[in-house]
Design a protein around this motif. Structure first.
Motif, mmCIF file in Angstrom:
data_model
loop_
_atom_site.group_PDB
_atom_site.id
_atom_site.type_symbol
_atom_site.label_atom_id
_atom_site.label_comp_id
_atom_site.label_asym_id
_atom_site.label_seq_id
_atom_site.Cartn_x
_atom_site.Cartn_y
_atom_site.Cartn_z
ATOM 1 N N VAL A 119 -39.365 1.713 32.864
ATOM 2 C CA VAL A 119 -40.899 0.725 32.043
ATOM 3 C C VAL A 119 -41.477 2.488 31.613
ATOM 4 C CG1 VAL A 119 -41.390 0.212 34.569
ATOM 5 C CG2 VAL A 119 -41.834 2.749 34.699
ATOM 6 N N VAL A 120 -42.492 2.127 30.763
ATOM 7 C CA VAL A 120 -43.472 3.191 30.074
ATOM 8 C C VAL A 120 -44.935 3.828 30.215
ATOM 9 C CG1 VAL A 120 -43.896 3.194 27.461
ATOM 10 C CG2 VAL A 120 -41.583 2.599 27.930
ATOM 11 N N VAL A 121 -44.478 4.984 30.044
ATOM 12 C CA VAL A 121 -45.706 4.784 30.903
ATOM 13 C C VAL A 121 -46.506 6.015 30.191
ATOM 14 C CG1 VAL A 121 -45.553 4.881 33.157
ATOM 15 C CG2 VAL A 121 -45.180 7.157 32.362
ATOM 16 N N PHE A 122 -47.771 6.793 29.442
ATOM 17 C CA PHE A 122 -48.679 7.004 28.872
ATOM 18 C C PHE A 122 -48.746 8.305 28.736
ATOM 19 C CE2 PHE A 122 -47.817 2.801 28.342
ATOM 20 C CZ PHE A 122 -47.775 2.559 26.447
ATOM 21 N N GLN A 123 -49.024 9.078 29.027
ATOM 22 C CA GLN A 123 -48.832 10.898 28.333
ATOM 23 C C GLN A 123 -49.819 10.997 29.277
ATOM 24 O OE1 GLN A 123 -46.564 12.890 28.431
ATOM 25 N NE2 GLN A 123 -48.504 13.965 29.583
ATOM 26 N N GLY A 124 -50.611 11.691 30.219
ATOM 27 C CA GLY A 124 -51.693 11.930 30.813
ATOM 28 C C GLY A 124 -52.094 11.081 31.826
ATOM 29 N N GLY A 125 -50.737 9.948 31.860
ATOM 30 C CA GLY A 125 -51.563 8.481 33.592
ATOM 31 C C GLY A 125 -51.195 8.843 34.536
ATOM 32 N N VAL A 201 -58.569 3.964 31.515
ATOM 33 C CA VAL A 201 -59.264 5.534 30.426
ATOM 34 C C VAL A 201 -58.523 6.711 31.134
ATOM 35 C CG1 VAL A 201 -61.623 7.092 30.656
ATOM 36 C CG2 VAL A 201 -62.087 4.180 30.714
ATOM 37 N N LEU A 202 -58.101 7.789 30.769
ATOM 38 C CA LEU A 202 -57.055 8.347 31.605
ATOM 39 C C LEU A 202 -57.878 8.656 32.497
ATOM 40 C CD1 LEU A 202 -54.777 10.516 28.968
ATOM 41 C CD2 LEU A 202 -54.221 8.936 30.884
ATOM 42 N N GLY A 203 -57.960 8.695 34.044
ATOM 43 C CA GLY A 203 -58.903 9.128 34.680
ATOM 44 C C GLY A 203 -58.589 10.956 35.284
ATOM 45 N N GLU A 204 -57.296 10.808 35.999
ATOM 46 C CA GLU A 204 -57.279 12.353 36.642
ATOM 47 C C GLU A 204 -56.465 13.087 35.145
ATOM 48 O OE1 GLU A 204 -57.619 12.931 40.215
ATOM 49 O OE2 GLU A 204 -58.467 10.866 39.969
ATOM 50 N N GLY A 205 -56.428 12.218 34.562
ATOM 51 C CA GLY A 205 -55.919 12.652 33.266
ATOM 52 C C GLY A 205 -56.566 14.050 32.383
ATOM 53 N N GLY A 206 -57.950 13.314 32.664
ATOM 54 C CA GLY A 206 -59.181 14.118 32.087
ATOM 55 C C GLY A 206 -60.198 13.488 31.429
ATOM 56 N N TYR A 207 -60.375 12.005 31.902
ATOM 57 C CA TYR A 207 -61.581 10.596 31.107
ATOM 58 C C TYR A 207 -61.095 10.657 29.568
ATOM 59 C CZ TYR A 207 -63.748 10.758 36.288
ATOM 60 O OH TYR A 207 -63.791 10.140 37.149
ATOM 61 N N VAL A 208 -60.570 10.174 29.483
ATOM 62 C CA VAL A 208 -59.946 9.709 28.291
ATOM 63 C C VAL A 208 -60.154 7.965 28.347
ATOM 64 C CG1 VAL A 208 -58.542 10.407 25.930
ATOM 65 C CG2 VAL A 208 -58.692 12.047 27.471
ATOM 66 N N PRO A 209 -61.032 7.839 27.491
ATOM 67 C CA PRO A 209 -61.108 6.364 27.403
ATOM 68 C C PRO A 209 -59.911 5.906 26.224
ATOM 69 C CG PRO A 209 -63.344 7.531 27.075
ATOM 70 C CD PRO A 209 -62.350 8.687 26.823
ATOM 71 N N ARG A 240 -67.138 -0.295 37.426
ATOM 72 C CA ARG A 240 -67.452 1.788 37.068
ATOM 73 C C ARG A 240 -67.579 2.152 35.595
ATOM 74 N NH1 ARG A 240 -68.571 6.105 38.948
ATOM 75 N NH2 ARG A 240 -67.688 5.452 41.457
ATOM 76 N N THR A 241 -66.897 1.342 35.145
ATOM 77 C CA THR A 241 -66.916 1.926 33.181
ATOM 78 C C THR A 241 -68.341 0.949 33.114
ATOM 79 O OG1 THR A 241 -65.582 -0.106 32.042
ATOM 80 C CG2 THR A 241 -65.033 2.019 33.549
ATOM 81 N N GLY A 242 -69.045 -0.146 33.593
ATOM 82 C CA GLY A 242 -70.326 -0.081 32.576
ATOM 83 C C GLY A 242 -69.731 -1.745 32.403
ATOM 84 N N ARG A 243 -69.158 -2.385 32.601
ATOM 85 C CA ARG A 243 -68.332 -3.473 32.443
ATOM 86 C C ARG A 243 -67.456 -3.628 33.958
ATOM 87 N NH1 ARG A 243 -66.621 -4.951 26.435
ATOM 88 N NH2 ARG A 243 -68.514 -4.056 24.944
ATOM 89 N N PHE A 244 -67.437 -5.090 34.207
ATOM 90 C CA PHE A 244 -65.991 -5.235 35.483
ATOM 91 C C PHE A 244 -64.909 -4.647 35.684
ATOM 92 C CE2 PHE A 244 -65.158 -6.440 39.274
ATOM 93 C CZ PHE A 244 -66.174 -6.948 40.542
ATOM 94 N N TRP A 245 -64.182 -4.945 34.499
ATOM 95 C CA TRP A 245 -63.215 -4.062 34.285
ATOM 96 C C TRP A 245 -62.724 -2.885 33.610
ATOM 97 C CZ3 TRP A 245 -61.058 -4.811 38.831
ATOM 98 C CH2 TRP A 245 -60.874 -6.610 39.283
ATOM 99 N N GLY A 246 -62.160 -2.359 33.367
ATOM 100 C CA GLY A 246 -62.380 -1.338 32.220
ATOM 101 C C GLY A 246 -61.921 -1.785 31.055
ATOM 102 N N HIS A 247 -60.812 -2.531 31.300
ATOM 103 C CA HIS A 247 -59.981 -3.110 29.704
ATOM 104 C C HIS A 247 -60.980 -4.037 29.255
ATOM 105 C CE1 HIS A 247 -58.365 -6.137 32.869
ATOM 106 N NE2 HIS A 247 -58.886 -7.156 31.502
#
Ligand SMILES: Cc1ncc(COP(=O)(O)O)c(C=O)c1O
Length: 419
Positions: A119-125, A201-209, A240-247
């Motif tokens: 699997v590939v994950v993204f830095q800060g995830g 949006v990176l959550g624990e990683g620093g609130y980076v959309p 949470r993000t002002g739309r039903f899903w963040g994506h």
């Protein structure tokens, strides 16, 4: 006498007695604005009367009915109800208790469905703390320190964290996608890759959309190589993000979605959503758990979804989030100690940096303690815990946001004056 483990060390000395809406009260009756929402969980506020009533009624009828033998009404009704809000094509649900379990379920399903190991994950995830989820977590080395060997088959590509790289968003996105292609060319082939795991949006990683171009790039590569796109909506889902899903902000279609936190207003409940065809590829018996889909949690989730809809909480999150971000930016503009203020909806982060651009953990943590003393509960996040984050319940009012911003402004002035 037994003591709490030092692992349960808390950032503030507050001992909560009760909560109502966006406020918590300690054992001495002192009121706090709770801009942590129990780490993004109490979406409808503390003890929303509808949620309390639904849970109380359910407790008197049936608390636990294990779904391998006994199905129960709350689970069936919740499944049907979630069908109204899930993205098109994700029409099959599996339930568990915590975010980490949902991530593990998505990992198992994506490997089972594709027959691929990586699997590939993204830095800060951040994806959780079980060994597999911790291996997939890169928002700080502390999450997997000291218990290697970790799970194999996890590869890391960059996330477009523009401030961190000192670039604009476009450059950071180009870099992230180019590095992903490089990873595929050198370290793990796309044909061996079961899934991308990514947060909107990176959550624990620093609130980076994230951004549209980045997610489109992941979707293109996923489609081209038969890789599954797993959106971890555990922190960003349910308005949470002002739309039903963040994506929803980025126009991207996930293959699997993980859900938890805001789903049940504080009752433990999580799950994954995928298409029926994909879910059918899970091996019988390979997914499950004693408590998943608990009847009281499902009843609370049904009430939560009703409250989110009937009280217009997604729109409230968008409006109050805009107000909070603007106010936090004004505070940030007044001091060089805050290098960046960013967010999406009711996820707002202020990143503290030293004069030479280093992460300033000490000032961020001092601000968290100072704000608590002044009646505002906040969290920190980021690899260095140098981002102070605000994540109030979705029921937060305009007056409460103003009050919190007033406290935040005084807090920042106090901690930066003494620095
Ligand atoms: C995006 C994301 N994924 C997974 C998790 C893990 O959830 P839990 O702590 O319920 O295991 C979290 C928790 O903060 C999260 O924010």
């Amino acid at each position: 006498m037994a003591q709490l483990s030092p692992l349960l060390k808390q950032a503030t000395p507050v001992v909560a007695d009760h909560g109502e809406g966006a406020c918590l009260y300690d054992t001495e009756g002192r009121r706090y604005l709770d801009f942590t929402a129990g780490i993004g969980v109490t979406s409808t506020g503390h003890c929303h009367p509808r949620v309390v009533r639904a849970a109380q009624e359910q407790v008197g009828k049936l608390i636990h009915g294990q779904y391998t033998t006994v199905m129960h009404q709350p689970l069936l009704r919740l499944t049907e109800r979630l069908g109204d809000v899930l993205p098109d094509g994700l029409d099959s649900l599996f339930f568990s208790n915590s975010g980490s379990e949902a991530v593990e379920a998505a990992l198992r399903l994506s490997r089972q469905a594709t027959g691929r190991p990586n699997v590939v994950v993204f830095q800060g995830g951040f994806h959780g703390r079980t060994v597999a989820a911790a291996t997939m977590t890169t928002s700080g080395t502390r999450f997997s320190a000291g218990f290697s060997p970790l799970m194999s088959g996890v590869h890391v590509a960059p996330f477009p964290y523009a401030y961190h790289y000192g670039w604009d968003e476009q450059t950071a996105t180009k870099f992230a996608l180019r590095e992903l292609d490089y990873l595929f060319a050198t370290v793990t082939s796309p044909g061996e890759t079961a899934a991308f795991f990514v947060e909107p949006v990176l959550g624990e990683g620093g609130y980076v959309p994230g951004n549209e171009r980045f997610f489109a790039g992941l979707r293109e590569r996923a489609d081209e190589h038969g890789i599954l796109l797993v959106m971890d909506e555990i922190q960003t889902g349910f308005g949470r993000t002002g739309r039903f899903w963040g994506h929803d902000h980025f126009g991207v279609r996930p293959d699997i979605m993980t859900i938890a936190k805001g789903l049940a207003s504080g009752f433990p409940l999580s799950g994954i959503a995928a298409s029926k065809e994909l879910m059918a590829k899970a091996w019988p018996g390979s997914q499950g758990g004693t408590y998943g889909g608990n009847a009281v949690s499902c009843a609370a989730a049904l009430a939560t979804l009703d409250v989110i809809e009937e009280e217009g909480l997604v729109d409230n999150a968008a409006a109050r989030g805009g107000q909070l971000l603007e106010g936090a930016r004004l505070v940030g503009d007044k001091t060089p100690a805050i290098g960046d203020v960013r967010g999406l909806g009711l996820l707002v982060g202020s990143e503290f940096s030293t004069a030479d651009g280093e992460p300033d953990t000490a000032t961020a943590q001092a601000a968290q303690r100072e704000a608590a003393q002044r009646g505002l509960l906040l969290l920190t996040c980021g690899a260095y815990m140098n981002v102070v984050r605000m994540i109030p319940p979705l029921v937060v009012t305009a007056e409460q946001v103003d009050e919190a911003l007033g406290i935040w402004s005084e807090t920042v002035a106090a901690v930066t004056a003494s620095a």
